[in-house]
Design a protein around this motif. Sequence first.
Motif, short mmCIF file in Angstrom:
data_model
loop_
_atom_site.label_atom_id
_atom_site.label_comp_id
_atom_site.label_asym_id
_atom_site.label_seq_id
_atom_site.Cartn_x
_atom_site.Cartn_y
_atom_site.Cartn_z
N LYS A 121 0.83 -1.21 0.00
CA LYS A 121 0.00 0.00 0.00
C LYS A 121 0.86 1.25 0.00
O LYS A 121 0.62 2.19 -0.77
N LEU A 122 1.86 1.27 0.89
CA LEU A 122 2.70 2.46 1.01
C LEU A 122 3.56 2.67 -0.24
O LEU A 122 3.77 3.81 -0.66
N LYS A 123 4.02 1.59 -0.84
CA LYS A 123 4.77 1.72 -2.10
C LYS A 123 3.89 2.30 -3.19
O LYS A 123 4.33 3.10 -4.00
N GLY A 124 2.62 1.88 -3.20
CA GLY A 124 1.67 2.42 -4.16
C GLY A 124 1.43 3.91 -3.95
O GLY A 124 1.37 4.68 -4.91
N LEU A 125 1.33 4.32 -2.68
CA LEU A 125 1.16 5.75 -2.36
C LEU A 125 2.37 6.56 -2.81
O LEU A 125 2.23 7.67 -3.34
N ILE A 126 3.55 6.00 -2.62
CA ILE A 126 4.78 6.68 -3.04
C ILE A 126 4.80 6.83 -4.56
O ILE A 126 5.11 7.90 -5.08
N ALA A 127 4.43 5.77 -5.26
CA ALA A 127 4.45 5.79 -6.73
C ALA A 127 3.46 6.80 -7.30
O ALA A 127 3.71 7.42 -8.34
N ARG A 128 2.32 6.96 -6.59
CA ARG A 128 1.27 7.86 -7.09
C ARG A 128 1.37 9.29 -6.56
O ARG A 128 0.57 10.14 -6.94
N ALA A 129 2.32 9.54 -5.67
CA ALA A 129 2.43 10.86 -5.03
C ALA A 129 2.68 11.95 -6.08
O ALA A 129 3.51 11.80 -6.98
N GLU A 130 1.93 13.02 -5.95
CA GLU A 130 2.07 14.17 -6.86
C GLU A 130 2.36 15.41 -6.04
O GLU A 130 1.80 15.58 -4.97
N PRO A 131 3.17 16.32 -6.47
CA PRO A 131 4.03 16.23 -7.66
C PRO A 131 5.45 15.82 -7.25
O PRO A 131 6.37 16.64 -7.22
N ALA A 132 5.64 14.56 -6.87
CA ALA A 132 6.94 14.09 -6.38
C ALA A 132 7.91 13.84 -7.53
O ALA A 132 7.54 13.30 -8.57
N SER A 133 9.16 14.26 -7.33
CA SER A 133 10.20 13.98 -8.31
C SER A 133 10.66 12.53 -8.13
O SER A 133 10.38 11.91 -7.10
N GLU A 134 11.38 12.00 -9.10
CA GLU A 134 11.89 10.64 -8.99
C GLU A 134 12.87 10.53 -7.82
O GLU A 134 12.91 9.53 -7.13
N ARG A 135 13.62 11.60 -7.61
CA ARG A 135 14.56 11.62 -6.47
C ARG A 135 13.80 11.51 -5.15
O ARG A 135 14.20 10.76 -4.26
N GLN A 136 12.69 12.25 -5.03
CA GLN A 136 11.89 12.21 -3.81
C GLN A 136 11.28 10.82 -3.60
O GLN A 136 11.24 10.30 -2.48
N ARG A 141 11.14 5.68 -0.77
CA ARG A 141 11.27 4.21 -0.79
C ARG A 141 12.34 3.74 0.19
O ARG A 141 12.16 2.73 0.88
N GLN A 142 13.45 4.49 0.25
CA GLN A 142 14.52 4.14 1.20
C GLN A 142 14.03 4.25 2.64
O GLN A 142 14.35 3.40 3.48
N LYS A 143 13.24 5.28 2.92
CA LYS A 143 12.70 5.46 4.28
C LYS A 143 11.76 4.32 4.64
O LYS A 143 11.76 3.83 5.77
N LEU A 144 10.98 3.89 3.66
CA LEU A 144 10.07 2.77 3.89
C LEU A 144 10.85 1.48 4.15
O LEU A 144 10.49 0.70 5.03
N GLU A 145 11.93 1.27 3.41
CA GLU A 145 12.78 0.08 3.63
C GLU A 145 13.40 0.10 5.02
O GLU A 145 13.50 -0.93 5.68
N ALA A 146 13.82 1.30 5.48
CA ALA A 146 14.38 1.43 6.83
C ALA A 146 13.32 1.10 7.88
O ALA A 146 13.62 0.45 8.89
N MET A 147 12.09 1.52 7.64
CA MET A 147 10.99 1.23 8.55
C MET A 147 10.74 -0.27 8.63
O MET A 147 10.57 -0.84 9.71
N LEU A 148 10.73 -0.91 7.46
CA LEU A 148 10.52 -2.36 7.42
C LEU A 148 11.68 -3.09 8.10
O LEU A 148 11.48 -4.06 8.83
#
Length: 202
Positions: A121-136, A141-148
């Motif tokens: 779910k959270l990866k989907g939210l990150i992918a759909r986030a507007e207007p996020a740059s690819e860097r953001q 994604r890195q922050k989510l991996e650290a959380m996991l």
Amino acid sequence: LDLLRTEHPGDAGIVYCLSRASVDKIAAFLGENGIPALPYHAGLDAATRQRHQARFLREDGLVMVATIAFGMGIDKPDVRFVVHLDLPKSLESYYQETGRAGRDGLPAEAFMLYGLEDVAKLKGLIARAEPASERQRHVDRQKLEAMLGYCETTRCRRQVLLGYFGENLPEPCGNCDVCVERPQSFDGTELAQKALSAVYRT
């Protein structure tokens, strides 16, 4: 429900969920089971949110059920527990949200339930986030991996959490679930090699 009834009867606390629908559902569920609870999310009008927050600050034993993404900005010193029913998006969020418990210096509990569907779910939210740059998106994604990684660790959670923020705790805390009941681990190298070999051969 079991945690609130057995460990925190009559205590004030916060329950975090990922969606507004979950917040409404959990608040209603707790109320139906004799635990006074109020929903708190961006879908409620400002007057309702303000009224719920005022009641939470004023009344004893009230549970606030809120969305992870919508910070409450509360300053209630006697919050005895913070429950996450969904995975927070980052350790920064988790640290801030759990930090709302025990501000009076008395013991408080952080309790989290999560599943791998939360990660999807959270990866989907990150992918759909507007207007996020690819860097953001990469940073998120890195922050989510650290959380996991924090969720899956077999080390003292306090050491892992403080280490993430650049602080060093020399000895395990002796208080987190990992310290209290050491998880069983094993060397899975050979099993992983066999699984990868099967994939390669297939």
